[in-house]
Every structure is written in structure tokens, then in C-alpha cells.
Design an enzyme around this catalytic site. Structure first.
Site, PDB file in Angstrom:
ATOM      1  N   ALA A  88      38.107  85.051  15.707  1.00 36.44           N
ATOM      2  CA  ALA A  88      38.126  85.889  14.505  1.00 36.44           C
ATOM      3  C   ALA A  88      36.815  85.697  13.757  1.00 36.44           C
ATOM      4  O   ALA A  88      36.200  84.652  13.851  1.00 36.44           O
ATOM      5  CB  ALA A  88      39.305  85.490  13.607  1.00 36.44           C
TER       6      ALA A  88
ATOM      7  N   HIS B 183      49.226  77.865  19.142  1.00 37.99           N
ATOM      8  CA  HIS B 183      48.651  79.090  19.698  1.00 37.99           C
ATOM      9  C   HIS B 183      47.772  78.736  20.899  1.00 37.99           C
ATOM     10  O   HIS B 183      47.271  77.617  20.998  1.00 37.99           O
ATOM     11  CB  HIS B 183      47.816  79.810  18.635  1.00 37.99           C
ATOM     12  CG  HIS B 183      46.654  78.975  18.164  1.00 37.99           C
ATOM     13  ND1 HIS B 183      46.790  78.010  17.191  1.00 37.99           N
ATOM     14  CD2 HIS B 183      45.359  78.944  18.551  1.00 37.99           C
ATOM     15  CE1 HIS B 183      45.613  77.418  17.003  1.00 37.99           C
ATOM     16  NE2 HIS B 183      44.723  77.954  17.815  1.00 37.99           N
TER      17      HIS B 183
ATOM     18  N   SER C 227      45.362  70.869  15.805  1.00 41.58           N
ATOM     19  CA  SER C 227      45.279  71.988  14.864  1.00 41.58           C
ATOM     20  C   SER C 227      46.636  72.633  14.619  1.00 41.58           C
ATOM     21  O   SER C 227      46.759  73.513  13.777  1.00 41.58           O
ATOM     22  CB  SER C 227      44.305  73.053  15.376  1.00 41.58           C
ATOM     23  OG  SER C 227      44.888  73.814  16.420  1.00 41.58           O
TER      24      SER C 227
ATOM     25  N   ASP D 190      37.295  84.804  22.270  1.00 44.80           N
ATOM     26  CA  ASP D 190      38.733  84.587  22.085  1.00 44.80           C
ATOM     27  C   ASP D 190      39.601  85.843  21.952  1.00 44.80           C
ATOM     28  O   ASP D 190      40.470  85.901  21.072  1.00 44.80           O
ATOM     29  CB  ASP D 190      38.970  83.709  20.838  1.00 44.80           C
ATOM     30  CG  ASP D 190      38.343  82.327  20.946  1.00 44.80           C
ATOM     31  OD1 ASP D 190      37.554  82.094  21.882  1.00 44.80           O
ATOM     32  OD2 ASP D 190      38.625  81.471  20.080  1.00 44.80           O
TER      33      ASP D 190
ATOM     34  N   GLU E 271      39.447  69.893  16.726  1.00 50.89           N
ATOM     35  CA  GLU E 271      39.371  71.329  16.504  1.00 50.89           C
ATOM     36  C   GLU E 271      38.013  71.777  17.012  1.00 50.89           C
ATOM     37  O   GLU E 271      37.040  71.024  16.931  1.00 50.89           O
ATOM     38  CB  GLU E 271      39.530  71.641  15.014  1.00 50.89           C
ATOM     39  CG  GLU E 271      39.465  73.124  14.660  1.00 50.89           C
ATOM     40  CD  GLU E 271      40.503  73.992  15.384  1.00 50.89           C
ATOM     41  OE1 GLU E 271      40.352  74.190  16.615  1.00 50.89           O
ATOM     42  OE2 GLU E 271      41.442  74.460  14.730  1.00 50.89           O
TER      43      GLU E 271
ATOM     44  N   ASP F 194      40.241  79.966  23.332  1.00 52.95           N
ATOM     45  CA  ASP F 194      40.933  78.803  22.814  1.00 52.95           C
ATOM     46  C   ASP F 194      41.880  78.371  23.926  1.00 52.95           C
ATOM     47  O   ASP F 194      42.581  79.216  24.498  1.00 52.95           O
ATOM     48  CB  ASP F 194      41.754  79.239  21.580  1.00 52.95           C
ATOM     49  CG  ASP F 194      41.390  78.496  20.320  1.00 52.95           C
ATOM     50  OD1 ASP F 194      40.380  77.779  20.315  1.00 52.95           O
ATOM     51  OD2 ASP F 194      42.131  78.627  19.334  1.00 52.95           O
TER      52      ASP F 194
ATOM     53  N   LYS G  41      37.672  76.106  25.049  1.00 52.42           N
ATOM     54  CA  LYS G  41      37.374  75.199  23.934  1.00 52.42           C
ATOM     55  C   LYS G  41      38.673  74.740  23.301  1.00 52.42           C
ATOM     56  O   LYS G  41      39.724  75.337  23.523  1.00 52.42           O
ATOM     57  CB  LYS G  41      36.475  75.883  22.913  1.00 52.42           C
ATOM     58  CG  LYS G  41      37.073  77.132  22.294  1.00 52.42           C
ATOM     59  CD  LYS G  41      36.021  77.868  21.489  1.00 52.42           C
ATOM     60  CE  LYS G  41      36.555  79.136  20.883  1.00 52.42           C
ATOM     61  NZ  LYS G  41      37.672  78.967  19.964  1.00 52.42           N
TER      62      LYS G  41
ATOM     63  N   CYS H 126      36.019  81.501  14.686  1.00 50.56           N
ATOM     64  CA  CYS H 126      35.298  81.220  15.934  1.00 50.56           C
ATOM     65  C   CYS H 126      34.028  82.045  16.089  1.00 50.56           C
ATOM     66  O   CYS H 126      33.026  81.545  16.603  1.00 50.56           O
ATOM     67  CB  CYS H 126      36.252  81.384  17.112  1.00 50.56           C
ATOM     68  SG  CYS H 126      37.577  80.138  17.020  1.00 50.56           S
TER      69      CYS H 126
ATOM     70  N   HIS I 212      44.259  75.272  24.290  1.00 51.93           N
ATOM     71  CA  HIS I 212      44.741  74.021  23.704  1.00 51.93           C
ATOM     72  C   HIS I 212      45.811  73.327  24.543  1.00 51.93           C
ATOM     73  O   HIS I 212      46.688  73.997  25.095  1.00 51.93           O
ATOM     74  CB  HIS I 212      45.359  74.291  22.327  1.00 51.93           C
ATOM     75  CG  HIS I 212      44.381  74.801  21.310  1.00 51.93           C
ATOM     76  ND1 HIS I 212      43.142  74.244  21.106  1.00 51.93           N
ATOM     77  CD2 HIS I 212      44.483  75.806  20.401  1.00 51.93           C
ATOM     78  CE1 HIS I 212      42.518  74.893  20.131  1.00 51.93           C
ATOM     79  NE2 HIS I 212      43.308  75.846  19.687  1.00 51.93           N
TER      80      HIS I 212
END
Ligand code: ZN
Length: 205
Positions: free
Chosen positions: A147, A82, A71, A21, A114, A63, A107, A151, A65
Site C-alpha cells: 500500500a 495476513h 506484526s 504486494d 516487520e 508479504d 519479505k 510498503c 509471513h
């Protein structure tokens, strides 16, 4: 400092690298910027370089989304919006080394779920990280990115649970630290679960 005579350990032939990420929204100034998150890029690039030179797999997770992801705060989640699909914030940092024909896994694509761990993240053909690692004969996964306390942590724990050896590249990770010591606690949790720790300085190539 004197020149080191001892050879740094190289990744073995059954190793792969997962870059977790490293997206604009997780960098300082991004929608969910991790403090000093940009400092992972140089060590991450060093590791990517070593793996690509050794012709070892480099997997990138992101990520990714939908706009209405659960989330997000407006949907009752803990985070500001985000890494919304196809936005600038969801792109990998332009400073990150991206391999030719990169293996990219998305993901958090299901609005209702989440998904911190990249273990079941999917490429565009629908293959999961887990499936691809198995197909490539990988047994040892090196991991870094953003982070540490979300993740990276959850990906590492899933890998360990599935029987992989895991080495966390500590200089290539940074934590969100919602609570002050979350990053350190995450490292401790990974060590307790069997992860090894090293820095990219010690990564041979
Ligand atoms: Zn997310």
C-alpha cells in the site's frame, strides 16, 4: 479529446518495475483489504506490459509471513493476520499479469521482524532486490502496488537512499489510510525524498 501528438516517455534501458504486494489479503475482502486496492491491478498490468515489451525487468514483492509473525495482533502487532506463507491470502491476485519465470521476492519472513520495504526482500535463491537491481544495472525504478503508505513508501525511500531514481506510478497505488490522509502524506514524503510521480497513462510503450 484530440489525439496527442507528443510521445509519452518510455522507460529507459536502465529501468525496472517493482510490483509491490498485489496479494489477495490486501485486496477488498482480504484479511487486510486496502480500500479500492483492486483498482491498482489494471494500471499495474499496463505498466507490466510496457516493461515486458521493452524486455525490462519486472520484480514482484510479496508479504510472506510465518503464522506467528510479530506484526499480527495476537502477537502484539498492529495488523490482523495476513499473507501467511502458502495460503490463498498470500497469493498474487489472479488478475495480476505475472511474467514468465517471474522474479518474486518475499519479505516479512522472519517472525520477529516487520519488513515494509521490499529493498531487502529475497528470492528463493536468497538474492535480495537490492542485489538483483545492482546486478541488472538498474538505475531507475518505477514502483506501484499496495500500500502507498507502508510498503510502497518504505521501498521507495530505501531505493532513493541507495541512490536510485524512483518514479511512483500514482494510479497503480492505493493507501491503507489508518489516519485519513496517510496516503497523501506518503506521496509527499516520497516527493520530498526525490521521487518522481507519474501515471501509467503517461508510460510510453
Ligand atoms: Zn505484513
Amino acid at each position: 479529446m484530440a489525439a496527442e501528438m507528443k510521445k509519452s516517455p518510455s522507460p529507459e534501458t536502465d529501468s525496472a518495475l517493482i510490483v509491490v504486494d498485489v496479494e489477495n489479503d490486501f485486496l477488498p475482502g482480504g484479511a487486510l483489504g486496502v480500500r479500492a486496492g483492486d483498482q491498482v491491478i489494471a494500471p499495474m498490468n499496463r505498466a507490466i506490459d510496457v516493461f515486458l515489451k521493452e524486455k525490462l525487468p519486472v520484480l514482484y514483492s510479496r508479504d510472506w509471513h510465518p503464522r506467528d509473525h510479530s506484526s499480527f495482533q495476537q502477537n502484539g502487532g498492529p495488523w490482523p493476520p495476513h499473507c501467511v506463507q502458502d495460503t490463498e491470502g498470500a497469493r498474487f491476485s489472479s488478475d495480476l499479469s505475472i511474467s514468465k519465470n517471474p522474479l518474486v521476492f518475499s519479505k516479512g519472513t522472519n517472525a520477529a521482524q516487520e519488513e515494509y520495504s521490499a529493498f531487502h526482500a529475497r528470492d528463493t535463491a536468497g538474492n535480495t532486490v537490492s542485489e538483483v537491481l545492482e546486478r541488472l544495472g538498474v538505475r531507475h525504478v518505477f514502483i506501484g502496488g499496495l500500500a502507498t503508505d507502508y510498503c510502497v513508501l518504505n521501498t521507495a525511500l530505501d531505493l532513493l537512499k541507495a541512490g536510485y531514481r524512483v518514479t511512483v506510478l500514482t494510479d497503480a497505488c492505493r493507501a491503507v489510510n489508518v489516519a485519513p490522509h496517510d496516503g497523501e502524506k506518503a506521496l509527499e514524503k516520497m516527493i520530498a525524498a526525490g521521487a518522481m510521480m507519474m501515471t501509467t497513462q503517461d508510460l510510453g510503450g
